[in-house]
Scaffold this motif. Sequence first.
Motif, short mmCIF file in Angstrom:
data_model
loop_
_atom_site.label_atom_id
_atom_site.label_comp_id
_atom_site.label_asym_id
_atom_site.label_seq_id
_atom_site.Cartn_x
_atom_site.Cartn_y
_atom_site.Cartn_z
N PHE A 174 7.39 7.56 -12.89
CA PHE A 174 6.69 7.17 -14.12
C PHE A 174 6.97 5.73 -14.54
CE2 PHE A 174 7.60 11.74 -14.23
CZ PHE A 174 6.30 12.22 -14.27
N GLU A 175 5.95 5.14 -15.14
CA GLU A 175 6.09 3.86 -15.83
C GLU A 175 6.43 4.16 -17.28
OE1 GLU A 175 6.12 0.96 -14.65
OE2 GLU A 175 5.15 1.09 -12.68
N GLY A 176 7.55 3.64 -17.76
CA GLY A 176 7.98 3.93 -19.11
C GLY A 176 9.19 4.84 -19.12
N ARG A 177 9.77 5.02 -20.27
CA ARG A 177 11.01 5.78 -20.41
C ARG A 177 10.70 7.24 -20.74
NH1 ARG A 177 15.71 3.26 -23.97
NH2 ARG A 177 15.56 1.81 -22.18
N LEU A 178 11.30 8.14 -19.98
CA LEU A 178 11.16 9.56 -20.26
C LEU A 178 11.91 9.91 -21.55
CD1 LEU A 178 11.71 11.09 -16.71
CD2 LEU A 178 9.56 10.96 -17.96
N PRO A 179 11.52 11.00 -22.21
CA PRO A 179 12.29 11.45 -23.37
C PRO A 179 13.75 11.70 -22.99
CG PRO A 179 10.21 12.64 -23.22
CD PRO A 179 10.33 11.85 -21.96
N ALA A 180 14.64 11.46 -23.94
CA ALA A 180 16.07 11.59 -23.67
C ALA A 180 16.45 13.00 -23.26
CB ALA A 180 16.87 11.16 -24.90
#
Length: 302
Positions: free
Chosen positions: A104-110
């Motif tokens: 994925f591009e972007g940060r996954l939920p913590a």
Amino acid sequence: MTEPTAPPNAPGQPWFDPPFRVDEPETHTLPFVFNAPHSGAVYPRAFVEASRLDALALRRSEDAHVDRLFAPVVDLGAPLMCAHFPRAYLDVNREPYELDPRMFEGRLPAFANTRSMRVAGGLGTVPRVVADGQEIYRGRLPVEEAVTRIETLYKPYHRTLRGLIQRTARDFGHAILIDCHSMPSSSLGRDEAARADFILGDRFGTACAPELIGAFEDHLRARGFRTLRNKPYAGGFITEHYGEPNLGRHALQVEINRALYMNESSLALGPGFSELVWHLRGVVAAVAADIGDWTPCRMAAE
């Protein structure tokens, strides 16, 4: 070969309408809920175009025709839930956010689980590979795409499944979830002694009463089928999550050898399909007759 189907790519039009279905019996007379989470065959056009695989390769993860194999349970008096979206697009037999950050591009939920063995193998909630290990996507996906699939498909699916189980437990005093799958014959190896027609998974005795798996095993073997328990398939998230035998809620995963009913290369139905449907109907009816003698208290205590 049956090509994947895709709805029109109209602005604002959902890909899956509906994303799943529940085939309800005229009267719910059995304490069963049947679930076919991997038989979906509606492939969104945008998904196919984003993939590096051809149509047939994308379907390698699909439990093709399993919903049709178990269709007679509805006439016997049990609901059957089936996904329309394919497993390669979203796998509801995983935790809700079991995701590979490399996809994925972007940060996954913590709170996402990024370290499970299933994620490492590329088979998370949004899979990176199909069942034979081929990479699905040409490039990375936006994180928002994964979130959308989970929020609009995964969570409604599980809300509905949970509701069916709760209703069944309320009406009968206990509930039995049968999670229906198929397996490639190649997954069983070349050792004839290890080959099986069915693998029954109860999470090594933790997901259902021993009488339940024993009854399925006995009636399948009485019809000439070879069965194994838990290896190599003990049951996934659904079996583990919904199997609470101490509360009278039982879950059993049933894996069927695809060579029994289909051509594994083309996915076309084989000559054994109709006979297998007949056998499965008979097995379910026989198991239902057996458990008719089990009281809810006994089912919950085992």
